[in-house]
Each structure stands twice: as C-alpha cells, then as structure tokens.
Design a protein around this motif. Structure first.
Motif, PDB file in Angstrom:
ATOM      1  N   GLU A  96       0.845  -1.191   0.000  1.00 19.59           N
ATOM      2  CA  GLU A  96       0.000   0.000   0.000  1.00 19.59           C
ATOM      3  C   GLU A  96       0.877   1.237   0.000  1.00 19.59           C
ATOM      4  O   GLU A  96       1.806   1.353   0.802  1.00 19.59           O
ATOM      5  CB  GLU A  96      -0.934   0.017   1.205  1.00 19.59           C
ATOM      6  N   PHE A  97       0.569   2.140  -0.910  1.00 21.81           N
ATOM      7  CA  PHE A  97       1.300   3.392  -1.056  1.00 21.81           C
ATOM      8  C   PHE A  97       0.291   4.524  -1.048  1.00 21.81           C
ATOM      9  O   PHE A  97      -0.428   4.709  -2.029  1.00 21.81           O
ATOM     10  CB  PHE A  97       2.091   3.428  -2.376  1.00 21.81           C
ATOM     11  N   ASP A  98       0.204   5.231   0.039  1.00 21.68           N
ATOM     12  CA  ASP A  98      -0.658   6.411   0.128  1.00 21.68           C
ATOM     13  C   ASP A  98      -2.086   6.115  -0.349  1.00 21.68           C
ATOM     14  O   ASP A  98      -2.648   6.844  -1.158  1.00 21.68           O
ATOM     15  CB  ASP A  98      -0.029   7.553  -0.668  1.00 21.68           C
ATOM     16  N   GLY A  99      -2.650   5.004   0.126  1.00 19.23           N
ATOM     17  CA  GLY A  99      -4.023   4.649  -0.211  1.00 19.23           C
ATOM     18  C   GLY A  99      -4.205   3.855  -1.493  1.00 19.23           C
ATOM     19  O   GLY A  99      -5.316   3.469  -1.832  1.00 19.23           O
ATOM     20  N   VAL A 100      -3.134   3.581  -2.216  1.00 18.65           N
ATOM     21  CA  VAL A 100      -3.196   2.782  -3.445  1.00 18.65           C
ATOM     22  C   VAL A 100      -2.555   1.423  -3.149  1.00 18.65           C
ATOM     23  O   VAL A 100      -1.435   1.351  -2.649  1.00 18.65           O
ATOM     24  CB  VAL A 100      -2.441   3.471  -4.605  1.00 18.65           C
ATOM     25  N   ARG A 101      -3.282   0.362  -3.481  1.00 14.00           N
ATOM     26  CA  ARG A 101      -2.764  -0.981  -3.229  1.00 14.00           C
ATOM     27  C   ARG A 101      -2.269  -1.631  -4.509  1.00 14.00           C
ATOM     28  O   ARG A 101      -2.855  -1.464  -5.579  1.00 14.00           O
ATOM     29  CB  ARG A 101      -3.850  -1.858  -2.590  1.00 14.00           C
ATOM     30  N   LEU A 102      -1.161  -2.380  -4.379  1.00 12.53           N
ATOM     31  CA  LEU A 102      -0.597  -3.174  -5.467  1.00 12.53           C
ATOM     32  C   LEU A 102      -0.640  -4.627  -5.055  1.00 12.53           C
ATOM     33  O   LEU A 102      -0.306  -4.971  -3.929  1.00 12.53           O
ATOM     34  CB  LEU A 102       0.859  -2.796  -5.748  1.00 12.53           C
ATOM     35  N   PHE A 103      -1.048  -5.495  -5.994  1.00 16.65           N
ATOM     36  CA  PHE A 103      -1.107  -6.927  -5.748  1.00 16.65           C
ATOM     37  C   PHE A 103      -0.062  -7.610  -6.622  1.00 16.65           C
ATOM     38  O   PHE A 103      -0.002  -7.362  -7.831  1.00 16.65           O
ATOM     39  CB  PHE A 103      -2.480  -7.497  -6.101  1.00 16.65           C
ATOM     40  N   VAL A 104       0.743  -8.477  -6.014  1.00 19.53           N
ATOM     41  CA  VAL A 104       1.775  -9.202  -6.755  1.00 19.53           C
ATOM     42  C   VAL A 104       1.706 -10.668  -6.343  1.00 19.53           C
ATOM     43  O   VAL A 104       1.813 -10.988  -5.161  1.00 19.53           O
ATOM     44  CB  VAL A 104       3.187  -8.642  -6.459  1.00 19.53           C
ATOM     45  N   ASP A 105       1.550 -11.566  -7.329  1.00 20.00           N
ATOM     46  CA  ASP A 105       1.514 -12.991  -7.029  1.00 20.00           C
ATOM     47  C   ASP A 105       2.924 -13.483  -6.694  1.00 20.00           C
ATOM     48  O   ASP A 105       3.913 -12.838  -7.058  1.00 20.00           O
ATOM     49  CB  ASP A 105       0.911 -13.776  -8.200  1.00 20.00           C
ATOM     50  N   PRO A 106       3.052 -14.607  -5.971  1.00 19.27           N
ATOM     51  CA  PRO A 106       4.377 -15.079  -5.533  1.00 19.27           C
ATOM     52  C   PRO A 106       5.369 -15.336  -6.661  1.00 19.27           C
ATOM     53  O   PRO A 106       6.548 -15.030  -6.524  1.00 19.27           O
ATOM     54  CB  PRO A 106       4.062 -16.380  -4.782  1.00 19.27           C
ATOM     55  N   LYS A 107       4.930 -15.908  -7.784  1.00 18.73           N
ATOM     56  CA  LYS A 107       5.858 -16.190  -8.894  1.00 18.73           C
ATOM     57  C   LYS A 107       6.379 -14.901  -9.526  1.00 18.73           C
ATOM     58  O   LYS A 107       7.553 -14.790  -9.850  1.00 18.73           O
ATOM     59  CB  LYS A 107       5.181 -17.062  -9.943  1.00 18.73           C
ATOM     60  N   SER A 108       5.516 -13.919  -9.690  1.00 20.35           N
ATOM     61  CA  SER A 108       5.940 -12.641 -10.272  1.00 20.35           C
ATOM     62  C   SER A 108       6.857 -11.884  -9.328  1.00 20.35           C
ATOM     63  O   SER A 108       7.760 -11.169  -9.773  1.00 20.35           O
ATOM     64  CB  SER A 108       4.719 -11.777 -10.596  1.00 20.35           C
ATOM     65  N   PHE A 109       6.647 -12.047  -8.027  1.00 18.47           N
ATOM     66  CA  PHE A 109       7.464 -11.326  -7.052  1.00 18.47           C
ATOM     67  C   PHE A 109       8.945 -11.656  -7.209  1.00 18.47           C
ATOM     68  O   PHE A 109       9.800 -10.792  -7.001  1.00 18.47           O
ATOM     69  CB  PHE A 109       7.000 -11.617  -5.624  1.00 18.47           C
ATOM     70  N   VAL A 110       9.257 -12.880  -7.596  1.00 16.69           N
ATOM     71  CA  VAL A 110      10.652 -13.274  -7.799  1.00 16.69           C
ATOM     72  C   VAL A 110      11.329 -12.329  -8.795  1.00 16.69           C
ATOM     73  O   VAL A 110      12.475 -11.941  -8.619  1.00 16.69           O
ATOM     74  CB  VAL A 110      10.734 -14.740  -8.291  1.00 16.69           C
ATOM     75  N   TYR A 111      10.612 -11.916  -9.842  1.00 16.68           N
ATOM     76  CA  TYR A 111      11.171 -11.045 -10.883  1.00 16.68           C
ATOM     77  C   TYR A 111      10.988  -9.556 -10.582  1.00 16.68           C
ATOM     78  O   TYR A 111      11.710  -8.727 -11.121  1.00 16.68           O
ATOM     79  CB  TYR A 111      10.508 -11.350 -12.230  1.00 16.68           C
ATOM     80  N   LEU A 112      10.006  -9.213  -9.756  1.00 21.92           N
ATOM     81  CA  LEU A 112       9.690  -7.806  -9.506  1.00 21.92           C
ATOM     82  C   LEU A 112      10.280  -7.264  -8.201  1.00 21.92           C
ATOM     83  O   LEU A 112      10.259  -6.059  -7.980  1.00 21.92           O
ATOM     84  CB  LEU A 112       8.167  -7.607  -9.493  1.00 21.92           C
ATOM     85  N   ASN A 113      10.785  -8.122  -7.350  1.00 21.21           N
ATOM     86  CA  ASN A 113      11.343  -7.689  -6.082  1.00 21.21           C
ATOM     87  C   ASN A 113      12.488  -6.701  -6.304  1.00 21.21           C
ATOM     88  O   ASN A 113      13.426  -6.983  -7.029  1.00 21.21           O
ATOM     89  CB  ASN A 113      11.845  -8.895  -5.291  1.00 21.21           C
ATOM     90  N   GLY A 114      12.365  -5.525  -5.728  1.00 26.86           N
ATOM     91  CA  GLY A 114      13.393  -4.496  -5.852  1.00 26.86           C
ATOM     92  C   GLY A 114      13.147  -3.489  -6.962  1.00 26.86           C
ATOM     93  O   GLY A 114      13.908  -2.545  -7.125  1.00 26.86           O
ATOM     94  N   MET A 115      12.076  -3.643  -7.728  1.00 28.03           N
ATOM     95  CA  MET A 115      11.819  -2.731  -8.849  1.00 28.03           C
ATOM     96  C   MET A 115      11.065  -1.478  -8.410  1.00 28.03           C
ATOM     97  O   MET A 115      10.465  -1.453  -7.347  1.00 28.03           O
ATOM     98  CB  MET A 115      11.065  -3.433  -9.959  1.00 28.03           C
ATOM     99  N   THR A 116      11.130  -0.484  -9.250  1.00 26.43           N
ATOM    100  CA  THR A 116      10.401   0.763  -9.049  1.00 26.43           C
ATOM    101  C   THR A 116       9.460   0.958 -10.230  1.00 26.43           C
ATOM    102  O   THR A 116       9.878   0.817 -11.381  1.00 26.43           O
ATOM    103  CB  THR A 116      11.373   1.954  -8.951  1.00 26.43           C
TER     104      THR A 116
END
Length: 137
Positions: free
Chosen positions: A87-107
């Motif tokens: 959650e960022f200032d009232g906006v939520r982001l959903f990331v599934d576990p498999k995608s998180f492996v590739y998206l961890n640390g991104m902006t």
C-alpha cells in the motif's frame, strides 16, 4: 488502459529525464512506486470504478515476448489468497508469488512526454530487454 510499458535495463544508456527521488535507488526489498505513478493509478482506478479499499493494481510477469518474459499490469477488484499486497498512500498493489521473484526491488514510474506515455518498470532484475519495450529477461 491503453498505455504502453517501457523497460529500463540497469547499465543501459539513459534518456534525458528528470531525476526521480524515489527511483534513484532501488529498494532493498519489495516494490517502490513513484508519486507520478501513484497519481496515474488513482485516476485510472476512479475511471474504472475500482474501490481503493477493496481493489488495486495487479503487477505480474508472464512468459513470452521477444526476450522471454513480459510485464502484466491491470486493475483488480481484490487480492488473491497468496498475493503480496503493498500500500502506497491509499493505493494498493497486488503481486503474485511467482511474479514477485522477478519484480522484487523494482520501481514503478509513470512517464508522460510528447513522444510517449506509459508506465516505466525500473527493474534491477532485468538483464536485457528487447526493442519493443515490453519484454525482458
């Protein structure tokens, strides 16, 4: 959403842009979202009738594309059971576990210029991207 996605590979030559305070250093863990991206997400959620209390933006990675993987971005009405929810200032982001492996640390940033407009994935896990700007490896 008709916006296109661009991918920035670490070490690749940068186009002239204004420096981003939150994107200048990738987060150690998780996902970071710039204020420009948050404003665009909020506007899109309102336009689509997605409630910020229940829904959010789903970020993911799919197999395919010129370089092997491509980003997926869409609105969702609620998180799934195993999703990581940010959650960022009232906006939520959903990331599934498999995608998180590739998206961890991104902006996630949003860029709007005379030539292009769309979300920009600044991903330290990307080793290369293709000319179409929507896939990576």
């Amino acid at each position: 959403m008709q916006d296109f996605v661009t991918i920035q590979t670490p070490g690749a030559p940068q186009q002239e842009q204004q420096p981003l305070p939150s994107a200048s250093k990738p987060p150690a863990k998780g996902i970071e979202v710039t204020p420009r991206a948050l404003a665009h997400i909020r506007g899109g959620m309102a336009k689509e009738g997605i409630s910020p209390e229940e829904g959010g933006l789903r970020l993911g990675v799919l197999g395919g594309g010129c370089s092997g993987l491509s980003y997926s971005i869409r609105f969702d009405t609620r998180p799934r059971e195993r999703d990581r929810v940010y959650e960022f200032d009232g906006v939520r982001l959903f990331v599934d576990p498999k995608s998180f492996v590739y998206l961890n640390g991104m902006t996630l940033d949003y860029e709007q210029t005379l030539l292009k407009q769309g979300f920009n994935f600044i991903n330290p896990n990307s080793t290369r991207s293709c000319g179409c700007g929507s896939s990576f490896s």
